[in-house]
Design a protein around this motif. Sequence first.
Motif, mmCIF file in Angstrom:
data_model
loop_
_atom_site.group_PDB
_atom_site.id
_atom_site.type_symbol
_atom_site.label_atom_id
_atom_site.label_comp_id
_atom_site.label_asym_id
_atom_site.label_seq_id
_atom_site.Cartn_x
_atom_site.Cartn_y
_atom_site.Cartn_z
ATOM 1 N N LEU A 1 8.823 16.167 -7.038
ATOM 2 C CA LEU A 1 8.500 17.152 -8.071
ATOM 3 C C LEU A 1 9.005 16.693 -9.438
ATOM 4 N N THR A 2 10.029 15.843 -9.447
ATOM 5 C CA THR A 2 10.485 15.242 -10.708
ATOM 6 C C THR A 2 9.684 13.964 -10.899
ATOM 7 N N GLY A 3 9.114 13.788 -12.036
ATOM 8 C CA GLY A 3 8.244 12.647 -12.285
ATOM 9 C C GLY A 3 8.930 11.303 -12.154
ATOM 10 N N ILE A 4 10.187 11.192 -12.563
ATOM 11 C CA ILE A 4 10.870 9.896 -12.564
ATOM 12 C C ILE A 4 11.135 9.410 -11.144
ATOM 13 N N PHE A 5 11.243 10.309 -10.184
ATOM 14 C CA PHE A 5 11.542 9.897 -8.812
ATOM 15 C C PHE A 5 10.383 9.133 -8.186
ATOM 16 N N ARG A 6 9.193 9.269 -8.725
ATOM 17 C CA ARG A 6 8.044 8.528 -8.198
ATOM 18 C C ARG A 6 8.278 7.022 -8.264
ATOM 19 N N PHE A 7 8.911 6.556 -9.343
ATOM 20 C CA PHE A 7 9.176 5.118 -9.480
ATOM 21 C C PHE A 7 10.149 4.652 -8.403
ATOM 22 N N TRP A 8 11.222 5.412 -8.175
ATOM 23 C CA TRP A 8 12.197 5.046 -7.153
ATOM 24 C C TRP A 8 11.552 5.069 -5.766
ATOM 25 N N SER A 9 10.781 6.088 -5.488
ATOM 26 C CA SER A 9 10.159 6.217 -4.182
ATOM 27 C C SER A 9 9.136 5.099 -3.947
ATOM 28 N N GLY A 10 8.397 4.752 -4.990
ATOM 29 C CA GLY A 10 7.437 3.645 -4.868
ATOM 30 C C GLY A 10 8.127 2.332 -4.582
ATOM 31 N N TRP A 11 9.238 2.071 -5.285
ATOM 32 C CA TRP A 11 10.010 0.838 -5.060
ATOM 33 C C TRP A 11 10.620 0.853 -3.659
ATOM 34 N N ASP A 12 11.136 1.982 -3.254
ATOM 35 C CA ASP A 12 11.753 2.144 -1.942
ATOM 36 C C ASP A 12 10.735 1.842 -0.839
ATOM 37 N N ALA A 13 9.511 2.318 -1.011
ATOM 38 C CA ALA A 13 8.460 2.067 -0.017
ATOM 39 C C ALA A 13 8.003 0.609 -0.071
ATOM 40 N N VAL B 1 0.838 -1.202 0.000
ATOM 41 C CA VAL B 1 0.000 0.000 0.000
ATOM 42 C C VAL B 1 0.874 1.255 0.000
ATOM 43 N N SER B 2 1.919 1.267 0.823
ATOM 44 C CA SER B 2 2.781 2.455 0.875
ATOM 45 C C SER B 2 3.519 2.662 -0.437
ATOM 46 N N GLY B 3 3.902 1.577 -1.112
ATOM 47 C CA GLY B 3 4.533 1.701 -2.430
ATOM 48 C C GLY B 3 3.589 2.289 -3.460
ATOM 49 N N GLY C 1 7.090 10.146 -0.672
ATOM 50 C CA GLY C 1 7.274 10.625 0.697
ATOM 51 C C GLY C 1 6.174 10.126 1.606
ATOM 52 N N ILE C 2 4.970 9.976 1.071
ATOM 53 C CA ILE C 2 3.870 9.463 1.891
ATOM 54 C C ILE C 2 4.122 7.993 2.224
ATOM 55 N N GLY C 3 4.594 7.249 1.245
ATOM 56 C CA GLY C 3 4.900 5.833 1.479
ATOM 57 C C GLY C 3 6.009 5.646 2.496
ATOM 58 N N GLN C 4 7.010 6.522 2.475
ATOM 59 C CA GLN C 4 8.083 6.441 3.454
ATOM 60 C C GLN C 4 7.553 6.788 4.851
ATOM 61 N N TYR C 5 6.621 7.715 4.911
ATOM 62 C CA TYR C 5 5.994 8.066 6.191
ATOM 63 C C TYR C 5 5.200 6.885 6.745
ATOM 64 N N THR D 1 12.162 11.443 9.375
ATOM 65 C CA THR D 1 11.560 12.636 8.780
ATOM 66 C C THR D 1 12.390 13.177 7.631
ATOM 67 N N LYS D 2 13.727 13.143 7.754
ATOM 68 C CA LYS D 2 14.574 13.682 6.687
ATOM 69 C C LYS D 2 14.388 12.898 5.387
ATOM 70 N N LYS D 3 14.135 11.597 5.483
ATOM 71 C CA LYS D 3 13.893 10.805 4.277
ATOM 72 C C LYS D 3 12.518 11.120 3.699
ATOM 73 N N ASN D 4 11.521 11.274 4.540
ATOM 74 C CA ASN D 4 10.170 11.614 4.074
ATOM 75 C C ASN D 4 10.172 12.932 3.313
ATOM 76 N N VAL D 5 10.831 13.936 3.881
ATOM 77 C CA VAL D 5 10.863 15.265 3.272
ATOM 78 C C VAL D 5 11.643 15.242 1.960
ATOM 79 N N THR D 6 12.782 14.551 1.948
ATOM 80 C CA THR D 6 13.584 14.470 0.724
ATOM 81 C C THR D 6 12.803 13.815 -0.397
ATOM 82 N N HIS D 7 12.106 12.715 -0.104
ATOM 83 C CA HIS D 7 11.305 12.043 -1.129
ATOM 84 C C HIS D 7 10.163 12.937 -1.601
ATOM 85 N N ALA D 8 9.568 13.680 -0.697
ATOM 86 C CA ALA D 8 8.464 14.571 -1.082
ATOM 87 C C ALA D 8 8.962 15.686 -1.999
#
Length: 96
Positions: A71-83, A39-41, A50-54, A60-67
């Motif tokens: 703003l860059t569209g490609i980072f959504r894939f990395w953040s989703g996988w990370d979560a 679900v978080s991914g 950033g929501i998934g990391q939360y 908090t520093k990781k949540n904020v950095t991911h959020a």
Amino acid sequence: MKKLTTFLVLVMLIAMIVPSFALAENTAKHGEISGKTVVSGLVSLLIWPGIGQYVNDNETKKNVTHAILGLTGIFRFWSGWDALINRQGGRWDGKI
């Protein structure tokens, strides 16, 4: 055109020489994939990084950095996988 090609080849050669471990220490610890991490991914991928990391109780520093990087569209894939894999910590002082 030859100058541009030569410059690009030179930059690629330099990039190959510099080891990646010299750029940032990897402090990542992987968790287990569960219903919560799935679900978080999805939340990080579809709604906002950033929501998934939360949801996965990251620092908090990781949540904020991911959020912010969301703003860059490609980072959504990395953040989703990370979560999804519930990765705690990471590179760049545990932010990515």
